[in-house]
Write a protein that holds these residues in place. Structure first.
Motif, PDB file in Angstrom:
ATOM      1  N   ILE A   9     -28.281 -47.510   1.393  1.00  0.00           N
ATOM      2  CA  ILE A   9     -27.430 -47.975   2.700  1.00  0.00           C
ATOM      3  C   ILE A   9     -27.164 -49.432   2.826  1.00  0.00           C
ATOM      4  O   ILE A   9     -25.940 -49.769   3.119  1.00  0.00           O
ATOM      5  N   SER A  10     -28.006 -50.250   2.463  1.00  0.00           N
ATOM      6  CA  SER A  10     -27.890 -51.861   2.204  1.00  0.00           C
ATOM      7  C   SER A  10     -26.778 -52.187   1.357  1.00  0.00           C
ATOM      8  O   SER A  10     -25.977 -53.161   1.562  1.00  0.00           O
ATOM      9  N   HIS A  11     -26.877 -51.373   0.222  1.00  0.00           N
ATOM     10  CA  HIS A  11     -25.803 -52.005  -0.963  1.00  0.00           C
ATOM     11  C   HIS A  11     -24.585 -51.331  -0.332  1.00  0.00           C
ATOM     12  O   HIS A  11     -23.647 -52.076  -0.583  1.00  0.00           O
ATOM     13  N   ASN A  12     -24.468 -50.065   0.082  1.00  0.00           N
ATOM     14  CA  ASN A  12     -23.029 -49.829   0.818  1.00  0.00           C
ATOM     15  C   ASN A  12     -22.504 -50.845   1.856  1.00  0.00           C
ATOM     16  O   ASN A  12     -21.494 -51.019   1.705  1.00  0.00           O
ATOM     17  N   ILE A  13     -23.445 -51.514   2.745  1.00  0.00           N
ATOM     18  CA  ILE A  13     -23.007 -52.239   3.559  1.00  0.00           C
ATOM     19  C   ILE A  13     -22.355 -53.582   3.051  1.00  0.00           C
ATOM     20  O   ILE A  13     -21.519 -54.076   3.314  1.00  0.00           O
ATOM     21  N   ALA A  14     -23.282 -54.043   2.019  1.00  0.00           N
ATOM     22  CA  ALA A  14     -22.927 -55.140   1.446  1.00  0.00           C
ATOM     23  C   ALA A  14     -21.416 -55.202   0.425  1.00  0.00           C
ATOM     24  O   ALA A  14     -20.824 -56.042   0.441  1.00  0.00           O
ATOM     25  N   ASN A  15     -21.251 -53.898   0.118  1.00  0.00           N
ATOM     26  CA  ASN A  15     -19.802 -53.779  -0.723  1.00  0.00           C
ATOM     27  C   ASN A  15     -18.855 -53.267   0.380  1.00  0.00           C
ATOM     28  O   ASN A  15     -17.803 -52.642  -0.205  1.00  0.00           O
ATOM     29  N   ALA A  16     -19.044 -53.136   1.740  1.00  0.00           N
ATOM     30  CA  ALA A  16     -18.057 -52.572   2.549  1.00  0.00           C
ATOM     31  C   ALA A  16     -16.752 -53.110   2.502  1.00  0.00           C
ATOM     32  O   ALA A  16     -15.572 -52.498   2.842  1.00  0.00           O
ATOM     33  N   GLU A  17     -16.218 -54.494   1.937  1.00  0.00           N
ATOM     34  CA  GLU A  17     -15.357 -55.194   1.864  1.00  0.00           C
ATOM     35  C   GLU A  17     -14.750 -55.173   0.178  1.00  0.00           C
ATOM     36  O   GLU A  17     -13.981 -55.701  -0.109  1.00  0.00           O
TER      37      GLU A  17
END
Length: 136
Positions: free
Chosen positions: A26-34
């Protein structure tokens, strides 16, 4: 004998491992949101674990002589979480498939689950300590 004593703790430990993996994803997804072109990922575990439990129907053979062959069933604790990339299409022009709102909700849910598993493990260790030492 000790396997039965620690079986509940082993299950809690497995749950904490899965929750930790999910937190990282989840943290990886949030970090790559843009990040253009990034496809979000999720952790699949519950279905795999349920299948292992259903395959392991509690059948256990006993060996009474050294020459007997012990029949074993699948160990649900050996199931590992699988990190899967989403294949659905993005509505964004840059082909990023992260839904930041959904990720934040999932992050909050996972944090609560992880903390509850830690609390339950601590309670189990407290019970074991009480059983070993008495009321000291």
């Amino acid at each position: 004998m000790f396997n039965k004593v620690f079986n509940h703790i082993n299950l809690l430990n497995k749950g904490m491992d899965v929750a930790w993996t999910r937190q990282e994803v989840i943290s990886h997804n949030i970090a790559n949101a843009e990040t253009p072109g990034y496809k979000s990922q999720h952790v699949e575990f519950e279905t795999l674990f349920r299948q292992a439990l259903e395959d392991n129907n509690g059948f256990e053979t006993k060996t009474t002589r050294p020459g007997h062959i012990k029949v074993t069933t699948a160990d649900p604790l050996a199931v590992r979480p699988a990190v899967v990339s989403e294949t659905h299409h993005s509505m964004r022009m840059d082909e990023n498939s992260v839904d930041i709102d959904a990720e934040m909700v999932e992050l909050a849910e996972n944090t609560i689950q992880y903390n509850e598993l830690v609390n339950k493990a601590n309670m189990e260790f407290s019970r074991l300590r009480l059983a070993i030492t008495g009321n000291k």
